[in-house]
Structures are given as C-alpha cells and as structure tokens.
Design a protein around this motif. Structure first.
Motif, PDB file in Angstrom:
ATOM      1  N   CYS A 296       0.842  -1.194   0.000  1.00  0.00           N
ATOM      2  CA  CYS A 296       0.000   0.000   0.000  1.00  0.00           C
ATOM      3  C   CYS A 296       0.876   1.242   0.000  1.00  0.00           C
ATOM      4  O   CYS A 296       2.055   1.193   0.328  1.00  0.00           O
ATOM      5  CB  CYS A 296      -0.941   0.001   1.198  1.00  0.00           C
ATOM      6  N   SER A 297       0.265   2.339  -0.365  1.00  0.00           N
ATOM      7  CA  SER A 297       0.963   3.612  -0.424  1.00  0.00           C
ATOM      8  C   SER A 297       0.518   4.484   0.744  1.00  0.00           C
ATOM      9  O   SER A 297      -0.672   4.520   1.075  1.00  0.00           O
ATOM     10  CB  SER A 297       0.639   4.317  -1.744  1.00  0.00           C
TER      11      SER A 297
ATOM     12  N   THR B 120       0.326   7.556   0.714  1.00  0.00           N
ATOM     13  CA  THR B 120      -0.332   8.736   0.148  1.00  0.00           C
ATOM     14  C   THR B 120      -1.506   8.282  -0.717  1.00  0.00           C
ATOM     15  O   THR B 120      -1.555   7.130  -1.143  1.00  0.00           O
ATOM     16  CB  THR B 120       0.655   9.549  -0.714  1.00  0.00           C
ATOM     17  N   PRO B 121      -2.445   9.162  -0.998  1.00  0.00           N
ATOM     18  CA  PRO B 121      -3.581   8.782  -1.841  1.00  0.00           C
ATOM     19  C   PRO B 121      -3.164   8.659  -3.313  1.00  0.00           C
ATOM     20  O   PRO B 121      -3.367   9.572  -4.113  1.00  0.00           O
ATOM     21  CB  PRO B 121      -4.596   9.895  -1.620  1.00  0.00           C
ATOM     22  N   SER B 122      -2.524   7.555  -3.639  1.00  0.00           N
ATOM     23  CA  SER B 122      -2.067   7.326  -5.004  1.00  0.00           C
ATOM     24  C   SER B 122      -2.253   5.857  -5.338  1.00  0.00           C
ATOM     25  O   SER B 122      -2.739   5.081  -4.528  1.00  0.00           O
ATOM     26  CB  SER B 122      -0.584   7.716  -5.140  1.00  0.00           C
ATOM     27  N   SER B 123      -1.871   5.465  -6.525  1.00  0.00           N
ATOM     28  CA  SER B 123      -1.944   4.062  -6.902  1.00  0.00           C
ATOM     29  C   SER B 123      -0.645   3.665  -7.599  1.00  0.00           C
ATOM     30  O   SER B 123       0.082   4.509  -8.116  1.00  0.00           O
ATOM     31  CB  SER B 123      -3.140   3.809  -7.822  1.00  0.00           C
ATOM     32  N   PHE B 124      -0.369   2.399  -7.599  1.00  0.00           N
ATOM     33  CA  PHE B 124       0.849   1.882  -8.224  1.00  0.00           C
ATOM     34  C   PHE B 124       0.687   0.395  -8.441  1.00  0.00           C
ATOM     35  O   PHE B 124      -0.231  -0.234  -7.909  1.00  0.00           O
ATOM     36  CB  PHE B 124       2.088   2.169  -7.356  1.00  0.00           C
ATOM     37  N   THR B 125       1.574  -0.183  -9.220  1.00  0.00           N
ATOM     38  CA  THR B 125       1.614  -1.618  -9.429  1.00  0.00           C
ATOM     39  C   THR B 125       2.855  -2.154  -8.734  1.00  0.00           C
ATOM     40  O   THR B 125       3.951  -1.642  -8.930  1.00  0.00           O
ATOM     41  CB  THR B 125       1.676  -1.953 -10.937  1.00  0.00           C
ATOM     42  N   ALA B 126       2.668  -3.159  -7.892  1.00  0.00           N
ATOM     43  CA  ALA B 126       3.798  -3.766  -7.175  1.00  0.00           C
ATOM     44  C   ALA B 126       4.012  -5.174  -7.713  1.00  0.00           C
ATOM     45  O   ALA B 126       3.062  -5.908  -7.940  1.00  0.00           O
ATOM     46  CB  ALA B 126       3.518  -3.820  -5.686  1.00  0.00           C
ATOM     47  N   THR B 127       5.264  -5.539  -7.930  1.00  0.00           N
ATOM     48  CA  THR B 127       5.615  -6.875  -8.387  1.00  0.00           C
ATOM     49  C   THR B 127       6.536  -7.510  -7.353  1.00  0.00           C
ATOM     50  O   THR B 127       7.548  -6.919  -6.969  1.00  0.00           O
ATOM     51  CB  THR B 127       6.337  -6.805  -9.757  1.00  0.00           C
ATOM     52  N   PHE B 128       6.158  -8.697  -6.889  1.00  0.00           N
ATOM     53  CA  PHE B 128       6.954  -9.418  -5.906  1.00  0.00           C
ATOM     54  C   PHE B 128       7.486 -10.686  -6.575  1.00  0.00           C
ATOM     55  O   PHE B 128       6.737 -11.416  -7.208  1.00  0.00           O
ATOM     56  CB  PHE B 128       6.103  -9.793  -4.693  1.00  0.00           C
ATOM     57  N   THR B 129       8.779 -10.954  -6.413  1.00  0.00           N
ATOM     58  CA  THR B 129       9.394 -12.128  -7.028  1.00  0.00           C
ATOM     59  C   THR B 129      10.313 -12.824  -6.020  1.00  0.00           C
ATOM     60  O   THR B 129      10.625 -12.271  -4.961  1.00  0.00           O
ATOM     61  CB  THR B 129      10.221 -11.740  -8.264  1.00  0.00           C
ATOM     62  N   ASP B 130      10.741 -14.014  -6.360  1.00  0.00           N
ATOM     63  CA  ASP B 130      11.726 -14.764  -5.582  1.00  0.00           C
ATOM     64  C   ASP B 130      11.288 -15.011  -4.138  1.00  0.00           C
ATOM     65  O   ASP B 130      11.997 -14.671  -3.187  1.00  0.00           O
ATOM     66  CB  ASP B 130      13.093 -14.067  -5.603  1.00  0.00           C
ATOM     67  N   PHE B 131      10.127 -15.635  -3.958  1.00  0.00           N
ATOM     68  CA  PHE B 131       9.634 -15.957  -2.628  1.00  0.00           C
ATOM     69  C   PHE B 131      10.161 -17.307  -2.170  1.00  0.00           C
ATOM     70  O   PHE B 131      10.321 -18.222  -2.969  1.00  0.00           O
ATOM     71  CB  PHE B 131       8.102 -16.044  -2.630  1.00  0.00           C
ATOM     72  N   THR B 132      10.406 -17.422  -0.888  1.00  0.00           N
ATOM     73  CA  THR B 132      10.710 -18.711  -0.270  1.00  0.00           C
ATOM     74  C   THR B 132       9.954 -18.791   1.051  1.00  0.00           C
ATOM     75  O   THR B 132       9.786 -17.783   1.736  1.00  0.00           O
ATOM     76  CB  THR B 132      12.216 -18.892   0.013  1.00  0.00           C
ATOM     77  N   LEU B 133       9.487 -19.971   1.385  1.00  0.00           N
ATOM     78  CA  LEU B 133       8.864 -20.209   2.687  1.00  0.00           C
ATOM     79  C   LEU B 133       9.903 -20.871   3.577  1.00  0.00           C
ATOM     80  O   LEU B 133      10.438 -21.921   3.241  1.00  0.00           O
ATOM     81  CB  LEU B 133       7.633 -21.109   2.543  1.00  0.00           C
ATOM     82  N   GLU B 134      10.208 -20.234   4.679  1.00  0.00           N
ATOM     83  CA  GLU B 134      11.232 -20.720   5.587  1.00  0.00           C
ATOM     84  C   GLU B 134      10.692 -20.707   7.005  1.00  0.00           C
ATOM     85  O   GLU B 134       9.686 -20.054   7.286  1.00  0.00           O
ATOM     86  CB  GLU B 134      12.471 -19.820   5.496  1.00  0.00           C
ATOM     87  N   PRO B 135      11.352 -21.400   7.918  1.00  0.00           N
ATOM     88  CA  PRO B 135      10.933 -21.335   9.320  1.00  0.00           C
ATOM     89  C   PRO B 135      10.982 -19.894   9.827  1.00  0.00           C
ATOM     90  O   PRO B 135      11.789 -19.081   9.364  1.00  0.00           O
ATOM     91  CB  PRO B 135      11.972 -22.197  10.046  1.00  0.00           C
TER      92      PRO B 135
END
Length: 47
Positions: free
Chosen positions: A21-22, A24-39
């Motif tokens: 989220c931002s 400020t009152p604006s909008s954007f596109t967020a890209t998330f990459t390279d996830f890992t699930l770890e303890p």
C-alpha cells in the motif's frame, strides 16, 4: 485467530498473499518475485 491447542488440522489448503500500500492517496503496481517459505526467524516465536 482462533485458539486451539494443539492447532486443528486444515481441511483444505491455505491461501495467502502479499499486500502493498501507499502512504499517500495514489496508486501503483507492485511486483513481488523470488519468494521462499522458511521457518520463522522472529525471536518472539522460536521454531
């Protein structure tokens, strides 16, 4: 979150996502990459 000790087994898979989220009152596109699930590495909840 419900309280159960020990936790009840799930009946289906758990869906999760990442939220961006931002401050400020604006909008954007967020890209998330390279996830890992770890303890958990949070010291409040040792593995």
């Amino acid at each position: 979150m419900g309280k159960c000790n020990p936790p009840m087994p799930t009946e289906s898979s758990v869906k999760f996502g990442v939220y961006a989220c931002s401050p400020t009152p604006s909008s954007f596109t967020a890209t998330f990459t390279d996830f890992t699930l770890e303890p958990s590495q949070w010291l409040a909840h040792p593995a």
